[in-house]
Design a protein around this motif. Sequence first.
Motif, PDB file in Angstrom:
ATOM      1  N   LEU A   1       4.476 -34.899  59.937  1.00 33.13           N
ATOM      2  CA  LEU A   1       3.702 -35.468  58.830  1.00 33.13           C
ATOM      3  C   LEU A   1       4.238 -36.834  58.437  1.00 33.13           C
ATOM      4  CD1 LEU A   1       1.676 -35.352  56.482  1.00 33.13           C
ATOM      5  CD2 LEU A   1       3.393 -34.030  55.197  1.00 33.13           C
TER       6      LEU A   1
ATOM      7  N   SER B   1       2.531 -28.768  55.697  1.00 31.67           N
ATOM      8  CA  SER B   1       2.806 -30.024  56.413  1.00 31.67           C
ATOM      9  C   SER B   1       1.806 -30.232  57.547  1.00 31.67           C
ATOM     10  CB  SER B   1       4.234 -30.004  56.966  1.00 31.67           C
ATOM     11  OG  SER B   1       5.182 -29.914  55.918  1.00 31.67           O
TER      12      SER B   1
ATOM     13  N   ALA C   1      -1.575 -31.186  56.026  1.00 33.08           N
ATOM     14  CA  ALA C   1      -1.553 -32.571  55.557  1.00 33.08           C
ATOM     15  C   ALA C   1      -1.572 -33.549  56.730  1.00 33.08           C
ATOM     16  CB  ALA C   1      -0.317 -32.804  54.695  1.00 33.08           C
ATOM     17  N   SER C   2      -0.880 -33.189  57.826  1.00 39.21           N
ATOM     18  CA  SER C   2      -0.892 -34.064  59.005  1.00 39.21           C
ATOM     19  C   SER C   2      -2.296 -34.175  59.588  1.00 39.21           C
ATOM     20  CB  SER C   2       0.063 -33.513  60.076  1.00 39.21           C
ATOM     21  OG  SER C   2       1.392 -33.530  59.616  1.00 39.21           O
TER      22      SER C   2
END
Length: 294
Positions: free
Chosen positions: A190, A269, A272-273
């Motif tokens: 991320l 994570s 979100a990435s």
Amino acid sequence: MTGVTGAVDGIQSGISQSASGAARLAANGSTIASGAQALADGNAQLASGASELASGLQQGADRLSGTETPGADAASVAAEPVGLEVSTENAVGQLGQVIGTYFVPLGLWVGALAIFLVLPRLSRRVLASTAGSGRVLGSEAVRAGGVAALQALLLVLLLHLVAGVSWALLPATLGLSLVAALAFTAFHQLLTVGLGRAGLVISLLLLGVQVAAVGGIVPSQALAGPFAWISSVSPLGWASTGLQQIVAGGSVGVGVGSAFALAAFGAVSLLASRLVIRRARRASVLRMLLPATA
């Protein structure tokens, strides 16, 4: 004759006065004897009361000291008046085990950082391809996750071989370490997807804060309040706490909770990435279209 009669009368009067004085003296002597007897009785009662007081004080002292009869027990109590019994739950036999539960998560974090120092950043060509964002993200995550899993295996083997952790705990220590390694890898992915190489600098800053906050060598209770709070919400703290509970035979709930927290951290994570990659691909497409329309 008259003179003789007067002398006789004087003698008789003197004898009468002497008899009266002797009677008074006898009465006074009886009073003195009675007072002396009362004084003797009072002294006897005083001595009896003093004996009872001394006996009561001795009994009280014996009860306070924990022994009723003076002797060897009383001597031991006087030599060591306060007793302390210490019992340790979930004792760790070796210092190396405590240090190992701290350095394994630390090594996994540094290892994840090193992976993304080596892996190339996503190129514009990849972002502009027709492959889905999940596929683009997954291909990189699989490569990085494989290396991170290998690192976790090596560190756990060192924990058992060098620190002397029981091999019966290998499934638990390896499982938690794998979860931590994948979570740390997802977080560093991320950072690099969103910030590029600058994200790795953020990783180093976060590492410094976590190292100061996580209770490894120094217990977190001995640190300032903010550091104790950081330890409770940091991924490095979750991994270290979980390993400590496993190695020490502590709370199963705490160990499982640490694993779930790390898994959730890694999942967030990854999500979100994916969002960052989707936004980056849209921006890349717009940059390619703008010159053509101009």
